[in-house]
Design an enzyme around this catalytic site. Structure first.
Site, PDB file in Angstrom:
ATOM      1  N   ASP A 325      42.272 -10.964   1.780  1.00 34.39           N
ATOM      2  CA  ASP A 325      43.643 -10.936   2.274  1.00 34.39           C
ATOM      3  C   ASP A 325      44.027 -12.352   2.677  1.00 34.39           C
ATOM      4  O   ASP A 325      43.162 -13.211   2.870  1.00 34.39           O
ATOM      5  CB  ASP A 325      43.722  -9.982   3.471  1.00 34.39           C
ATOM      6  CG  ASP A 325      45.150  -9.700   3.884  1.00 34.39           C
ATOM      7  OD1 ASP A 325      46.061  -9.987   3.088  1.00 34.39           O
ATOM      8  OD2 ASP A 325      45.354  -9.208   5.008  1.00 34.39           O
ATOM      9  N   ASN A 703      -7.535 -10.044   3.765  1.00 31.95           N
ATOM     10  CA  ASN A 703      -6.291  -9.269   3.691  1.00 31.95           C
ATOM     11  C   ASN A 703      -5.529  -9.336   5.013  1.00 31.95           C
ATOM     12  O   ASN A 703      -4.307  -9.491   5.033  1.00 31.95           O
ATOM     13  CB  ASN A 703      -6.635  -7.816   3.356  1.00 31.95           C
ATOM     14  CG  ASN A 703      -5.399  -6.944   3.246  1.00 31.95           C
ATOM     15  OD1 ASN A 703      -4.503  -7.239   2.477  1.00 31.95           O
ATOM     16  ND2 ASN A 703      -5.354  -5.873   4.032  1.00 31.95           N
TER      17      ASN A 703
END
Length: 883
Positions: A325, A703
């Site tokens: 707008d 890990n």
């Protein structure tokens, strides 16, 4: 029952004042008595439940089984280590989940609806949670009803109550109505408004009669269970995780079978295979993504871009068209009347004005046909209407006397389709209807025109003069607004209000562009993003602003809503990409524009603030609602809310969205590279007939280190400056695009090869080969220590290489990502603790390294990073201008 009592009875019962509302002291007392205006939410999981949730995984169950097996075998230290790894992994998952949950809760709070209330004699906007019984609430078109209300005033009010009653038909409300039946159906209670319903037309006033769980919707809140669905990004990661999991499990089964055929010890093989499966499956991906997303969107909210739905972050990176707008978004939303036109005066700049009766009526009509307030520097309402009040002040006219001597009887509120607002005003002498609105909608409703004090028929030459004035004002980027009136004796039917009007004149208002918008549009263009202006303003006005901002260059790039209507669907789809300015459009046009742009293969962002903008916001790939001027309906339909209603914030959000996605990608590729390195190391060594280079506990430790701190730290990498110099990412693009898949494979193979080399060096240093039939236990332990230290140092150092695919770590700033440096340092310190503390060293079956061993482990660890830097430098030399 509230709907059977009069307004006066209600106010007395609730001990409140319709004009001033409640006092601060009374509000505090009632908050303590009634609590916050919210119903009981789904009970949050406690830490214990979150912790148990982290253990609900098939591989974790297998590891727990491994703990039991090792206990029976008497391998107590292995059992303890495996159990500790399980507990630490689960704890990290809980921390990540809590952190993400808190960030998302904070964002939801930022995006929560507001209520306009009368308190302490003034009007203020508050969070709906702070409402108490007795609060006087102002209702407007586009607002959600924030609590159960007994209506006190209604002006053409309609409420959509399907959220509560299931009936989609709008209900006309009447505050003065008093129902006789106490058990009237909710849909029949026309003097009530209920929480979570929506005002679709008109305005009014209501007093809160129930909040939270005492509201009608609160009573059934237990049945309203909103479940959080996974985002497309999370789904893609889940699919990736499952695929990699199957591959990893296949490799682990292969390793077990080959090891069994080779005659290796079954229990050790089982533990190793399970541990490798746990290490190689990136089960932490979803948690890491959640943390990175939540941290990213929290940062975005601090920059006025409130993300309501996490998928929006992913989509932001693909946006290539921003439909915006004009008023308030591209401009400052500080309207000022700088010129006006009447038939008697012609077009006049405000500073050149001399007193004229027709101009006084022009200003008076604008003021009376307004809902705004202006007292000194304090104002409320629509900026356009505030500008009209200032216009009267600039003309030194007495607005206060008008307000005192004129009474508003009824009104037709502004409607985005009609683009007009009308009021019926009575004073001691006469009753008039005043109508203000868009000139192209209002002028056809006029049959007469004011010439000084005289009313004359509206003729063709008058229309030409008005058109010439509009053209003149529009070429100066002035927004025009017209006003008309007609005398009445009785209030006509609604459809006759805006017919046979007398044209008074029009004003030209200027709303200057925001200073920061033009650079933002240029930045978006560099990033391959086209900015399109969609506005209700006149074509010339919109085009003048668009040219100033660099959105459009000439008239051929502008089109009006009326011209759009003349195009069939095929013509619209074929020509849509030509236009940069859409003027005089309705909400229905916005939807058509979005769909046509999407059919042309674009990812579209659309801004909106009104009730009627909801369809276009929902249809857009990213719906962006205005945080200041936006209605609750538009905010509800959007994916993102602009806290400052500023276009530049959209571009900033796109930039941030791209960086967040890139950071997630960095974490994903890093984890895959590390896991491939572990699988390659184990698979090659076992296939070659060597002893397993890493035992189960060592694999689990690796890990734990690499799947947590470095991966999350990469996800927090600072924004890269060149991200807006690339074209938008295709929405279907995978994580492995632009050779990132090959990068992960190459990196994994390299880490695996270097780890195997370090493992071999551990044997060689003691005069053995990994293929020897008889190897002393201490030599094997030393070689495994070499592999263990090398693979972790390689992964930790290599994490730096993932910060940018082309720029050197020195160009980025070696210490610019402090969390990553800290993660690497902490990783090495934990490694040293495991190696230096005798108890831990024995538990992990490690040995102290000598000088050559340390040099080898660290040297091998540095090679992937150094090689990556060399390849980047070569790429920059070969293609210096490539982004």
């Amino acid at each position: 029952m509230w709907h059977t009592q009069s307004i006066q009875q209600i106010l007395e019962k609730l001990k409140t004042d319709i004009d001033n509302g409640l006092t601060s002291k009374e509000i505090e007392t009632r908050l303590e008595k009634y609590g916050l205006n919210k119903w009981r939410e789904k009970k949050a999981k406690n830490i214990w439940s979150l912790f148990l949730g982290q253990l609900k995984d098939a591989l974790i169950y297998v590891l727990i089984g491994a703990v039991v097996i090792t206990l029976f075998m008497g391998e107590y230290i292995d059992s303890i280590i495996i159990l500790l790894v399980i507990l630490i992994n689960a704890s990290l998952g809980v921390i990540q989940e809590i952190k993400a949950g808190k960030a998302i809760a904070a964002l939801q709070k930022l995006a929560s609806p507001k209520a306009l209330v009368k308190r302490n004699g003034s009007i203020e906007e508050i969070n709906t949670e702070a409402l108490v019984p007795g609060d006087i609430v102002i209702l407007e078109t586009g607002r959600l009803v924030p609590a159960d209300l007994r209506l006190l005033e209604t002006i053409n009010m309609q409420i959509e109550e399907s959220a509560l009653t299931g009936e989609s038909v709008r209900v006309h409300k009447d505050a003065q109505s008093i129902l006789k039946k106490q058990n009237s159906a909710l849909g029949d209670r026309i003097n009530m408004a209920y929480m979570s319903t929506m005002v679709t037309y008109g305005r009014g006033l209501g007093v809160v009669i129930a909040t939270g769980e005492e509201t009608e919707v609160g009573k059934i809140a237990e049945d309203i269970n909103t479940t959080e669905s996974k985002t497309p990004l999370e789904k893609r990661l889940d699919e990736l995780g499952k695929l990699l999991g199957k591959l990893a499990l296949g490799v682990c089964v292969l390793i077990f079978v080959i090891g069994y055929i080779q005659g290796r010890e079954v229990t050790e093989l089982f533990l190793t295979a399970v541990s490798l499966a746990v290490a190689s499956i990136p089960e932490g991906l979803a948690a890491i993504v959640a943390v990175v997303l939540s941290i990213g969107v929290t940062k975005m909210s601090k920059r006025n871009a409130i993300i309501k739905r996490l998928p929006a972050v992913e989509t932001l990176g693909s946006v290539n068209i921003i439909c915006t707008d004009k008023t308030g978004t591209l401009t400052q939303n500080k309207m000022k009347v700088s010129a006006f036109y009447t038939l008697h005066t012609g077009t006049i700049k405000l500073q050149d004005y001399a007193q004229q009766p027709s101009v006084n009526l022009l200003a008076k009509a604008m003021v009376l046909c307004s809902d705004a307030t202006l007292n000194a520097e304090k104002s409320s309402g629509d900026p356009t209407e505030i500008a009209l009040l200032k216009f009267a002040d600039d003309l030194k006219l007495n607005r206060e006397s008008w307000n005192q001597n004129h009474k508003r009887l009824e009104e037709l509120p502004f409607d985005a389709t009609r683009k007009m607002m009308s009021v019926a005003i009575k004073n001691s002498e006469e009753t008039n209807i005043y109508t203000k609105g868009a000139i192209d909608r209002l002028l056809p409703k006029c049959t007469q025109i004011l010439l000084g004090d005289e009313i004359v028929p509206l003729k063709k030459q008058h229309n030409l003069a008005i058109a010439e004035s509009i053209q003149k004002m529009s070429s100066q980027a002035l927004r025009t607004l017209a006003v008309a009136y007609k005398p009445i004796t009785t209030i006509p039917k609604e459809e006759n209000w805006e017919e046979n009007l007398i044209f008074i004149g029009l004003v030209g208002m200027i709303d200057p562009p925001r200073v920061e918008v033009k650079p933002a549009i240029a930045k978006a263009a560099t990033a391959g993003i086209t900015t399109i202006m969609i506005t209700g303003d006149h074509k010339e006005t919109a085009l003048a602003i668009a040219k100033k901002l660099g959105i459009a260059q000439d008239k051929s790039q502008a089109i009006t809503g009326q011209e759009l209507d003349s195009l069939n669907e095929k013509e619209l789809n074929n020509n849509i990409v030509k236009y940069r300015v859409f003027a005089r459009v309705s909400p229905q046009h916005k939807v058509a524009i979005v769909r046509a742009l999407q059919k042309a293969g674009n990812i579209v962002s659309m801004t909106g603030d009104g009730v009627n903008d909801a369809p276009s916001l929902s249809n857009a790939d990213i719906g962006v609602a205005m945080g200041i001027t936006g209605t609750d309906v538009s905010k509800g339909a959007s994916d993102m809310i602009l806290g400052d209603d500023n276009f530049a914030t959209i571009v900033t959000a796109v930039e941030k969205g791209r960086n967040i996605y890139n950071n997630i990608k960095k974490s994903v590729i890093f984890l895959l590279t590390s896991n491939i390195g572990e699988v390659v190391t184990m698979l090659v060594c076992i296939l070659a007939g060597m002893p397993t280079p890493l035992i189960a506990t060592q694999l689990l430790w690796i890990n734990l280190l690499t799947d947590s701190l470095p991966a999350i730290a990469l996800g927090m990498d600072p924004d890269t400056k060149d991200v807006m110099q690339h074209k938008p990412r295709p929405s279907t693009e995978s994580f492995f695009a632009h050779k990132q898949g090959w990068r992960a494979i190459f990196g994994g193979l390299l880490i695996g090869a270097l780890t195997i080399a370090a493992y071999w060096f551990g044997f060689y240093e003691h005069g053995y080969s990994p293929f020897d039939a008889s190897i002393p236990e201490e030599v094997l332990s030393y070689a495994r220590t070499m592999a263990f230290m090398s693979i972790i140092s390689a992964q930790l150092f290599y994490s730096l290489a993932f910060r940018h695919y082309r720029l050197s770590i020195f160009q980025l700033g070696l210490f610019s990502n402090k969390p990553l440096i800290l993660a690497i340092v902490v990783g090495f310190l934990l490694q040293l603790l495991v190696l230096e503390i005798p108890l831990l060293r024995d538990a992990f079956k490690l040995q102290m390294l000598d000088g050559p061993g340390w040099l080898m482990a660290l040297g091998m660890g540095l090679i992937p990073l150094l090689l990556n830097e060399i390849l980047k430098a070569y790429s920059r030399i070969k293609k210096p201008n490539k982004l």
